[in-house]
Design an enzyme around this catalytic site. Structure first.
Site, PDB file in Angstrom:
ATOM      1  N   GLY A  11      -3.055  29.610  59.291  1.00 30.85           N
ATOM      2  CA  GLY A  11      -2.853  30.189  57.964  1.00 30.85           C
ATOM      3  C   GLY A  11      -4.155  30.401  57.223  1.00 30.85           C
ATOM      4  O   GLY A  11      -5.235  30.038  57.694  1.00 30.85           O
ATOM      5  N   ARG A  12      -4.060  30.975  56.026  1.00 32.85           N
ATOM      6  CA  ARG A  12      -5.265  31.262  55.244  1.00 32.85           C
ATOM      7  C   ARG A  12      -6.040  29.996  54.912  1.00 32.85           C
ATOM      8  O   ARG A  12      -7.262  29.928  55.086  1.00 32.85           O
ATOM      9  CB  ARG A  12      -4.879  32.006  53.962  1.00 32.85           C
ATOM     10  CG  ARG A  12      -4.464  33.449  54.186  1.00 32.85           C
ATOM     11  CD  ARG A  12      -3.884  34.059  52.929  1.00 32.85           C
ATOM     12  NE  ARG A  12      -2.666  33.346  52.513  1.00 32.85           N
ATOM     13  CZ  ARG A  12      -1.957  33.644  51.430  1.00 32.85           C
ATOM     14  NH1 ARG A  12      -2.369  34.616  50.633  1.00 32.85           N
ATOM     15  NH2 ARG A  12      -0.861  32.983  51.125  1.00 32.85           N
ATOM     16  N   ASN A 124      -5.196  18.966  43.980  1.00 34.46           N
ATOM     17  CA  ASN A 124      -6.328  19.886  44.051  1.00 34.46           C
ATOM     18  C   ASN A 124      -7.555  19.102  44.502  1.00 34.46           C
ATOM     19  O   ASN A 124      -7.878  18.067  43.922  1.00 34.46           O
ATOM     20  CB  ASN A 124      -6.565  20.525  42.684  1.00 34.46           C
ATOM     21  CG  ASN A 124      -7.476  21.726  42.744  1.00 34.46           C
ATOM     22  OD1 ASN A 124      -8.589  21.639  43.263  1.00 34.46           O
ATOM     23  ND2 ASN A 124      -7.017  22.856  42.215  1.00 34.46           N
ATOM     24  N   HIS A 155      -1.922  32.053  39.830  1.00 31.43           N
ATOM     25  CA  HIS A 155      -2.199  32.030  41.263  1.00 31.43           C
ATOM     26  C   HIS A 155      -1.767  33.352  41.899  1.00 31.43           C
ATOM     27  O   HIS A 155      -1.099  34.171  41.267  1.00 31.43           O
ATOM     28  CB  HIS A 155      -1.470  30.873  41.953  1.00 31.43           C
ATOM     29  CG  HIS A 155      -2.113  29.547  41.757  1.00 31.43           C
ATOM     30  ND1 HIS A 155      -1.894  28.787  40.631  1.00 31.43           N
ATOM     31  CD2 HIS A 155      -2.989  28.843  42.528  1.00 31.43           C
ATOM     32  CE1 HIS A 155      -2.603  27.667  40.717  1.00 31.43           C
ATOM     33  NE2 HIS A 155      -3.273  27.677  41.857  1.00 31.43           N
ATOM     34  N   LYS A 159       2.086  32.393  46.327  1.00 30.05           N
ATOM     35  CA  LYS A 159       2.328  30.971  46.074  1.00 30.05           C
ATOM     36  C   LYS A 159       3.806  30.753  45.776  1.00 30.05           C
ATOM     37  O   LYS A 159       4.390  31.459  44.953  1.00 30.05           O
ATOM     38  CB  LYS A 159       1.463  30.467  44.917  1.00 30.05           C
ATOM     39  CG  LYS A 159       1.563  28.955  44.704  1.00 30.05           C
ATOM     40  CD  LYS A 159       0.490  28.458  43.751  1.00 30.05           C
ATOM     41  CE  LYS A 159       0.602  26.953  43.510  1.00 30.05           C
ATOM     42  NZ  LYS A 159       0.487  26.163  44.756  1.00 30.05           N
TER      43      LYS A 159
END
EC number: 1.17.1.8
Length: 267
Positions: A11-12, A124, A155, A159
Protein backbone atom coordinates in the site's frame (compact mmCIF):
# COMPACT_ATOMS: atom_id res chain seq x y z
CA UNK A 1 20.67 -4.20 13.05
CA UNK A 2 17.03 -3.97 14.08
CA UNK A 3 15.11 -6.44 11.89
CA UNK A 4 11.86 -4.82 10.82
CA UNK A 5 8.78 -6.24 9.09
CA UNK A 6 6.19 -4.05 7.39
CA UNK A 7 2.54 -5.12 7.21
CA UNK A 8 0.49 -3.78 4.28
CA UNK A 9 3.74 -3.36 2.39
CA UNK A 10 2.13 -2.99 -1.04
CA UNK A 11 0.00 0.00 0.00
CA UNK A 12 0.90 3.68 -0.10
CA UNK A 13 1.94 3.86 3.53
CA UNK A 14 3.62 0.48 3.34
CA UNK A 15 5.87 1.56 0.49
CA UNK A 16 6.78 4.72 2.36
CA UNK A 17 7.63 2.65 5.43
CA UNK A 18 9.88 0.41 3.36
CA UNK A 19 11.74 3.46 2.08
CA UNK A 20 12.07 4.91 5.58
CA UNK A 21 13.43 1.65 7.00
CA UNK A 22 16.02 1.39 4.24
CA UNK A 23 17.11 5.00 4.80
CA UNK A 24 17.60 4.63 8.56
CA UNK A 25 20.98 3.55 9.99
CA UNK A 26 20.58 0.60 12.34
CA UNK A 27 17.34 -0.57 10.71
CA UNK A 28 16.82 -3.13 8.00
CA UNK A 29 13.75 -4.46 6.21
CA UNK A 30 13.76 -8.23 6.61
CA UNK A 31 10.09 -9.03 5.92
CA UNK A 32 7.19 -7.49 4.02
CA UNK A 33 3.64 -8.76 4.17
CA UNK A 34 0.40 -7.93 2.36
CA UNK A 35 -3.06 -9.40 1.77
CA UNK A 36 -3.22 -13.06 0.69
CA UNK A 37 -5.19 -12.04 -2.42
CA UNK A 38 -2.64 -9.43 -3.51
CA UNK A 39 -1.37 -9.91 -7.05
CA UNK A 40 1.99 -8.52 -5.90
CA UNK A 41 2.85 -11.40 -3.54
CA UNK A 42 6.31 -12.64 -4.46
CA UNK A 43 7.48 -9.27 -5.76
CA UNK A 44 10.63 -7.67 -4.38
CA UNK A 45 9.70 -5.17 -1.66
CA UNK A 46 12.42 -2.76 -2.73
CA UNK A 47 11.10 -2.66 -6.27
CA UNK A 48 7.57 -2.01 -4.96
CA UNK A 49 8.94 1.06 -3.18
CA UNK A 50 10.94 2.13 -6.26
CA UNK A 51 14.23 1.48 -4.46
CA UNK A 52 15.51 -1.35 -6.63
CA UNK A 53 15.91 -4.97 -5.57
CA UNK A 54 16.71 -5.55 -1.89
CA UNK A 55 16.11 -9.30 -1.77
CA UNK A 56 13.02 -9.20 0.46
CA UNK A 57 10.01 -10.76 -1.23
CA UNK A 58 6.43 -9.79 -0.43
CA UNK A 59 4.77 -12.52 1.64
CA UNK A 60 1.07 -13.22 2.12
CA UNK A 61 1.31 -14.66 5.64
CA UNK A 62 2.96 -13.32 8.79
CA UNK A 63 3.56 -16.87 10.01
CA UNK A 64 5.79 -17.60 7.01
CA UNK A 65 8.26 -14.91 8.06
CA UNK A 66 8.00 -15.32 11.84
CA UNK A 67 11.73 -16.00 12.26
CA UNK A 68 12.82 -13.11 10.06
CA UNK A 69 11.91 -10.02 12.13
CA UNK A 70 12.11 -8.49 15.60
CA UNK A 71 9.45 -5.80 15.32
CA UNK A 72 6.37 -5.43 13.12
CA UNK A 73 5.20 -2.04 11.86
CA UNK A 74 1.46 -2.12 11.18
CA UNK A 75 -0.49 0.77 9.62
CA UNK A 76 -3.47 -1.20 8.29
CA UNK A 77 -7.00 -1.75 9.60
CA UNK A 78 -8.17 -2.55 13.15
CA UNK A 79 -9.34 -6.05 12.21
CA UNK A 80 -6.00 -6.85 10.58
CA UNK A 81 -3.92 -5.25 13.31
CA UNK A 82 -5.70 -7.18 16.06
CA UNK A 83 -4.94 -10.49 14.32
CA UNK A 84 -1.31 -9.47 13.99
CA UNK A 85 -1.31 -8.38 17.63
CA UNK A 86 -2.35 -11.86 18.73
CA UNK A 87 0.39 -13.39 16.58
CA UNK A 88 3.10 -11.05 17.87
CA UNK A 89 2.00 -11.57 21.46
CA UNK A 90 2.23 -15.34 21.03
CA UNK A 91 5.65 -15.20 19.38
CA UNK A 92 7.22 -12.44 21.47
CA UNK A 93 7.51 -9.86 18.70
CA UNK A 94 7.48 -6.11 19.36
CA UNK A 95 4.96 -3.95 17.49
CA UNK A 96 4.65 -0.43 16.17
CA UNK A 97 0.95 0.31 15.60
CA UNK A 98 -0.13 3.30 13.54
CA UNK A 99 -3.57 1.93 12.68
CA UNK A 100 -6.48 4.21 13.60
CA UNK A 101 -10.20 3.61 14.10
CA UNK A 102 -10.02 1.31 17.13
CA UNK A 103 -12.99 1.14 19.47
CA UNK A 104 -12.56 1.63 23.21
CA UNK A 105 -12.78 -2.13 23.69
CA UNK A 106 -10.18 -2.78 20.99
CA UNK A 107 -7.78 -0.30 22.59
CA UNK A 108 -8.11 -2.31 25.78
CA UNK A 109 -6.84 -5.36 23.86
CA UNK A 110 -3.73 -3.37 22.96
CA UNK A 111 -3.21 -2.53 26.62
CA UNK A 112 -3.57 -6.20 27.58
CA UNK A 113 -1.01 -7.25 24.96
CA UNK A 114 1.36 -4.63 26.35
CA UNK A 115 1.71 -6.79 29.45
CA UNK A 116 3.57 -9.38 27.35
CA UNK A 117 5.31 -7.50 24.52
CA UNK A 118 6.62 -3.96 23.99
CA UNK A 119 4.26 -1.89 21.79
CA UNK A 120 4.31 1.69 20.59
CA UNK A 121 0.78 2.73 19.65
CA UNK A 122 0.14 6.24 18.39
CA UNK A 123 -2.52 7.91 16.30
CA UNK A 124 0.26 9.89 14.63
CA UNK A 125 4.00 9.20 14.52
CA UNK A 126 5.01 12.66 13.32
CA UNK A 127 7.43 14.41 15.66
CA UNK A 128 5.65 17.70 14.95
CA UNK A 129 2.22 16.35 15.86
CA UNK A 130 3.50 14.89 19.10
CA UNK A 131 5.11 18.19 20.01
CA UNK A 132 1.74 19.79 19.21
CA UNK A 133 0.08 17.48 21.74
CA UNK A 134 2.40 18.84 24.41
CA UNK A 135 1.55 22.41 23.38
CA UNK A 136 -2.18 21.61 23.42
CA UNK A 137 -1.95 20.33 26.98
CA UNK A 138 -0.20 23.54 28.03
CA UNK A 139 -2.67 25.78 26.18
CA UNK A 140 -5.72 24.04 27.61
CA UNK A 141 -4.43 24.31 31.17
CA UNK A 142 -3.65 28.02 30.80
CA UNK A 143 -6.83 29.02 28.94
CA UNK A 144 -9.10 26.76 30.95
CA UNK A 145 -12.84 27.26 30.63
CA UNK A 146 -12.56 30.77 29.15
CA UNK A 147 -12.43 29.61 25.52
CA UNK A 148 -14.44 27.67 22.96
CA UNK A 149 -12.45 24.75 21.55
CA UNK A 150 -12.81 23.42 18.01
CA UNK A 151 -10.72 20.82 16.18
CA UNK A 152 -10.62 20.94 12.38
CA UNK A 153 -8.92 18.21 10.36
CA UNK A 154 -8.48 17.48 6.65
CA UNK A 155 -7.29 14.35 4.87
CA UNK A 156 -7.27 12.80 1.40
CA UNK A 157 -10.44 11.45 -0.14
CA UNK A 158 -9.45 7.81 0.49
CA UNK A 159 -9.30 8.00 4.29
CA UNK A 160 -12.05 5.78 5.69
CA UNK A 161 -12.38 6.90 9.32
CA UNK A 162 -13.53 10.27 10.66
CA UNK A 163 -12.61 12.20 12.65
CA UNK A 164 -8.98 11.16 12.24
CA UNK A 165 -7.24 9.32 15.03
CA UNK A 166 -4.96 12.32 15.43
CA UNK A 167 -7.90 14.71 15.84
CA UNK A 168 -9.43 12.43 18.46
CA UNK A 169 -6.12 12.18 20.28
CA UNK A 170 -5.86 15.97 20.27
CA UNK A 171 -9.36 16.10 21.72
CA UNK A 172 -8.41 13.62 24.43
CA UNK A 173 -5.36 15.65 25.41
CA UNK A 174 -7.38 18.87 25.66
CA UNK A 175 -10.26 17.21 27.51
CA UNK A 176 -7.94 15.52 30.01
CA UNK A 177 -6.16 18.81 30.69
CA UNK A 178 -9.53 20.38 31.48
CA UNK A 179 -10.81 17.47 33.56
CA UNK A 180 -13.47 16.54 31.02
CA UNK A 181 -14.51 13.23 29.46
CA UNK A 182 -14.19 13.56 25.69
CA UNK A 183 -16.95 11.03 25.07
CA UNK A 184 -19.34 13.27 27.00
CA UNK A 185 -18.34 16.65 25.55
CA UNK A 186 -17.44 15.92 21.91
CA UNK A 187 -19.68 17.38 19.19
CA UNK A 188 -19.16 15.92 15.73
CA UNK A 189 -20.35 18.42 13.13
CA UNK A 190 -23.30 20.78 13.39
CA UNK A 191 -26.41 21.22 11.29
CA UNK A 192 -29.68 23.12 11.55
CA UNK A 193 -30.85 25.07 14.59
CA UNK A 194 -28.20 24.04 17.08
CA UNK A 195 -28.77 26.82 19.61
CA UNK A 196 -26.05 28.66 21.49
CA UNK A 197 -22.75 26.88 21.91
CA UNK A 198 -22.04 25.10 25.18
CA UNK A 199 -18.55 26.18 26.24
CA UNK A 200 -17.90 22.80 27.83
CA UNK A 201 -18.11 21.04 24.47
CA UNK A 202 -15.23 20.30 22.11
CA UNK A 203 -16.24 20.49 18.46
CA UNK A 204 -14.89 18.43 15.57
CA UNK A 205 -15.06 19.29 11.87
CA UNK A 206 -13.84 16.95 9.14
CA UNK A 207 -12.76 17.56 5.53
CA UNK A 208 -12.08 14.77 3.02
CA UNK A 209 -10.71 16.02 -0.29
CA UNK A 210 -8.07 15.42 -2.93
CA UNK A 211 -4.66 14.24 -1.80
CA UNK A 212 -4.35 16.11 1.51
CA UNK A 213 -1.84 14.13 3.59
CA UNK A 214 -3.06 15.50 6.91
CA UNK A 215 -3.90 18.93 8.35
CA UNK A 216 -4.96 19.52 11.96
CA UNK A 217 -5.89 22.76 13.70
CA UNK A 218 -7.07 23.21 17.27
CA UNK A 219 -8.81 26.54 17.81
CA UNK A 220 -9.04 28.16 21.25
CA UNK A 221 -11.46 31.08 20.77
CA UNK A 222 -12.10 33.71 23.44
CA UNK A 223 -13.71 37.14 23.36
CA UNK A 224 -11.32 39.41 21.49
CA UNK A 225 -8.64 36.86 20.60
CA UNK A 226 -8.07 33.32 19.47
CA UNK A 227 -5.16 30.91 19.52
CA UNK A 228 -4.68 28.32 16.77
CA UNK A 229 -2.25 25.43 16.98
CA UNK A 230 -1.82 23.90 13.53
CA UNK A 231 0.16 21.01 12.08
CA UNK A 232 0.31 20.26 8.36
CA UNK A 233 1.92 17.16 6.91
CA UNK A 234 3.10 17.36 3.31
CA UNK A 235 4.44 13.81 3.03
CA UNK A 236 3.71 10.40 4.54
CA UNK A 237 7.45 10.10 5.09
CA UNK A 238 7.14 12.14 8.28
CA UNK A 239 4.92 9.41 9.77
CA UNK A 240 7.12 6.62 8.44
CA UNK A 241 10.33 8.07 9.87
CA UNK A 242 8.66 8.46 13.25
CA UNK A 243 7.53 4.83 13.16
CA UNK A 244 11.03 3.59 12.36
CA UNK A 245 12.44 5.80 15.11
CA UNK A 246 9.98 4.16 17.50
CA UNK A 247 11.00 0.69 16.29
CA UNK A 248 14.64 1.41 17.12
CA UNK A 249 13.68 2.95 20.48
CA UNK A 250 11.77 -0.21 21.46
CA UNK A 251 14.91 -2.35 21.27
CA UNK A 252 15.51 -3.74 24.76
CA UNK A 253 12.41 -2.12 26.30
CA UNK A 254 10.29 -3.96 28.83
CA UNK A 255 6.79 -5.10 27.78
CA UNK A 256 4.37 -2.16 28.00
CA UNK A 257 2.05 -0.07 25.87
CA UNK A 258 4.07 3.03 24.96
CA UNK A 259 3.28 6.00 22.74
CA UNK A 260 5.31 8.63 20.89
CA UNK A 261 5.35 10.88 23.94
CA UNK A 262 7.50 8.17 25.54
CA UNK A 263 9.71 7.79 22.47
CA UNK A 264 10.34 11.54 22.27
CA UNK A 265 10.67 11.92 26.06
CA UNK A 266 7.93 14.57 26.13
CA UNK A 267 6.32 13.43 29.38
Amino acid sequence: MRRIAVMGAAGRMGKTLIEAVQQTPGAGLTAAIDRPDSSLVGADAGELAALGRIGVLLSDDLAKVADEFDVLIDFTHPSVTLKNLAFCRKHGKAMIIGTTGFSVEEKQLLAEAGKDIPIVFAANFSVGVNLSLKLLDMAARVLGDDVDIEIIEAHHRHKVDAPSGTALRMGEVVANALGRNLQEVAVYGREGQTGARDRKTIGFATVRAGDVVGDHTVLFAAEGERLEITHKASSRMTFAKGAVRAALWLDGREPALYDMQDVLELR
